[in-house]
Write a protein that holds these residues in place. Structure first.
Motif, PDB file in Angstrom:
ATOM      1  N   GLY A   1       0.823  -1.190   0.000  1.00 11.62           N
ATOM      2  CA  GLY A   1       0.000   0.000   0.000  1.00 11.62           C
ATOM      3  C   GLY A   1       0.864   1.248   0.000  1.00 11.62           C
ATOM      4  N   ASP A   2       0.290   2.334   0.457  1.00  7.56           N
ATOM      5  CA  ASP A   2       1.033   3.590   0.485  1.00  7.56           C
ATOM      6  C   ASP A   2       2.008   3.648   1.647  1.00  7.56           C
ATOM      7  OD1 ASP A   2      -0.338   4.404  -1.732  1.00  7.56           O
ATOM      8  OD2 ASP A   2      -1.883   5.481  -0.616  1.00  7.56           O
ATOM      9  N   ILE A   3       1.653   3.044   2.791  1.00 16.32           N
ATOM     10  CA  ILE A   3       2.498   3.090   3.984  1.00 16.32           C
ATOM     11  C   ILE A   3       2.745   1.670   4.480  1.00 16.32           C
ATOM     12  CG2 ILE A   3       2.760   3.993   6.331  1.00 16.32           C
ATOM     13  CD1 ILE A   3       0.843   6.182   5.660  1.00 16.32           C
ATOM     14  N   ARG A   4       3.996   1.380   4.796  1.00 18.71           N
ATOM     15  CA  ARG A   4       4.331   0.077   5.371  1.00 18.71           C
ATOM     16  C   ARG A   4       4.769   0.277   6.816  1.00 18.71           C
ATOM     17  NH1 ARG A   4       9.422  -3.905   4.152  1.00 18.71           N
ATOM     18  NH2 ARG A   4       8.676  -5.672   5.365  1.00 18.71           N
ATOM     19  N   LEU A   5       4.157  -0.491   7.709  1.00 17.24           N
ATOM     20  CA  LEU A   5       4.490  -0.445   9.130  1.00 17.24           C
ATOM     21  C   LEU A   5       5.120  -1.778   9.529  1.00 17.24           C
ATOM     22  CD1 LEU A   5       4.347   0.995  11.900  1.00 17.24           C
ATOM     23  CD2 LEU A   5       2.113  -0.103  12.219  1.00 17.24           C
ATOM     24  N   SER A   6       6.329  -1.746  10.034  1.00 11.77           N
ATOM     25  CA  SER A   6       7.020  -2.952  10.500  1.00 11.77           C
ATOM     26  C   SER A   6       7.672  -2.655  11.830  1.00 11.77           C
ATOM     27  CB  SER A   6       8.065  -3.410   9.481  1.00 11.77           C
ATOM     28  OG  SER A   6       9.019  -2.388   9.273  1.00 11.77           O
TER      29      SER A   6
END
Length: 417
Positions: free
Chosen positions: A304-309
């Motif tokens: 998507g537009d933002i990746r959270l890890s």
């Protein structure tokens, strides 16, 4: 199969023979019990047979080698070798002999002649010999075209051709599967696992000499086909790496993006080239074959537009005691974002801090590390959820559930999940 053109008496004779290794002679043993009518007759005949193995006459496999009686099968990746001989059957000297060998496939015509220069003269009962080699790279019908032109002693120019048609078969059936593995605790882009299923579709056993993956410039590869024992690793398929007819073998490889590409989320995103498989095998008495697949491609997972890890999270935390985690937020889009972080408590996980924090602007491909504090009010394996990011430019919200899991224990009873 040989196809001749117009029938004409020529002074020269053309012979073509495929060069291949011989095979072990096999016979059909005929035996009976001693009390049967033939008695020991069959056993005596087999003992006197020169093709049988002494002391093991009942085995079908003998000690002799036999030359092939026909053209045989040719498989993709093998080397086609042929012996070409032009013999002067006449009683006169023939001049300016030119022998040309071409291989016609469905897509191209290849010149296999070792020399394109003409032989000055050929005396009676003499011959011109040539050996040609070609690594077969196409499946389907192949035609070996042998052309001979010469001049008689009276100055007459003659020409004839012969055609030898054969089929090239597919030796292996290769299927590939990709598995995307997300590593929330790693700062690099996700690993890719490649499973290659290789099936022997010939009628004879193969010795698999090498099956390797040549990665593209963006990846490093690790083979997962050995079992580590001591200093040396042993193949998961054992010491004798034979593949019987119609058997299938599975090979596994792990690919990791190189550091210079792992830091750029947009480079790995989308369809990426993984690499190609290099397969080397041997059949019968050591005939070598080699195949290389085309470039393998996989569809990378969309973030998507933002990746959270997660860059850091403890394995075990105490009940009702704060613990720290570090989140990594990456802008995978092609536009700048102005982000706001909101934290929503769940039944078991509680966020410590102010919800609605302004994170500021994040340019395309950039990332930021965000330390956060939580505590858990319930023991056991708990899922961390409840983060929400909002892009104030487009008024778009991104919610993240099941970010990671943490094991919560009671420090007084040491009662783990």
């Amino acid at each position: 199969m040989e196809v001749n053109q117009a029938k004409q008496e020529h002074l020269l004779a053309l012979k073509v023979m495929r060069l291949t290794k011989p095979t072990l002679f096999t016979n059909l043993p005929v035996t009976c019990e001693d009390r049967d009518l033939p008695g020991d007759l069959f056993a005596q005949l087999m003992r006197e047979d020169p093709s049988t193995i002494k002391g093991a006459e009942a085995l079908m496999l003998g000690e002799m080698l036999t030359l092939p009686q026909n053209f045989g099968n040719i498989f993709l990746g093998e080397t086609f070798s042929s012996y070409i001989s032009v013999h002067n059957d006449s009683n006169q000297v023939v001049k300016d002999i030119l022998v040309k060998a071409d291989l016609q496939t469905s897509s191209q015509r290849l010149n296999l002649s070792a020399s394109n220069s003409a032989v000055g003269e050929l005396k009676p009962e003499c011959c011109i010999d040539d050996v040609i080699h070609h690594e077969v790279k196409e499946i389907g019908t192949h035609i070996l075209v042998c052309a001979v032109s010469y001049t008689t002693q009276y100055g007459e120019k003659l020409y004839f051709r012969k055609f030898f048609k054969f089929q090239v078969l597919k030796p292996l059936d290769v299927k590939t599967k990709f598995y995307n593995a997300e590593s929330d605790l790693s700062s690099v882009t996700d690993e890719v696992f490649l499973e290659a299923q290789i099936q022997n579709i010939t009628t004879s056993a193969m010795f698999m000499e090498k099956v390797s993956l040549e990665p593209s410039m963006m990846y490093n590869v690790t083979e997962l086909n050995t079992v580590t024992s001591g200093e040396d690793g042993e193949s998961t398929f054992g010491k004798m790496s034979y593949l019987q007819p119609m058997d299938t073998r599975q090979y596994l490889y792990c690919l990791k993006p190189k550091p210079e590409y792992a830091e750029k989320a947009g480079v790995i995103k989308g369809v990426t080239v993984i690499g190609k498989l290099d397969i080397v095998w041997k059949t019968n008495l050591g005939e070598r074959g080699r195949l290389q697949t085309s470039q393998l491609q996989r569809m990378a997972p969309g973030y998507g537009d933002i990746r959270l890890s997660l860059e850091m999270i403890p394995d075990t935390v105490n009940l009702e005691e704060p613990f720290d985690i570090i989140c990594k937020i990456t802008n995978c889009s092609e536009r700048t974002m102005d982000l706001v972080l909101e934290m929503c408590n769940t039944r078991s996980i509680h966020w410590c801090g102010v919800s609605g924090r302004q994170l500021g602007k994040l340019s395309p491909g950039a990332f930021l590390s965000l330390p956060l504090i939580l505590l858990s009010s319930v023991q056991g394996l708990q899922s961390i959820s409840g983060l929400r990011l909002t892009d104030t430019f487009l008024k778009r919200t991104y919610e993240y559930d099941d970010i990671a899991q943490v094991c919560v224990v009671c420090p007084y009873t040491n009662n783990e999940c």
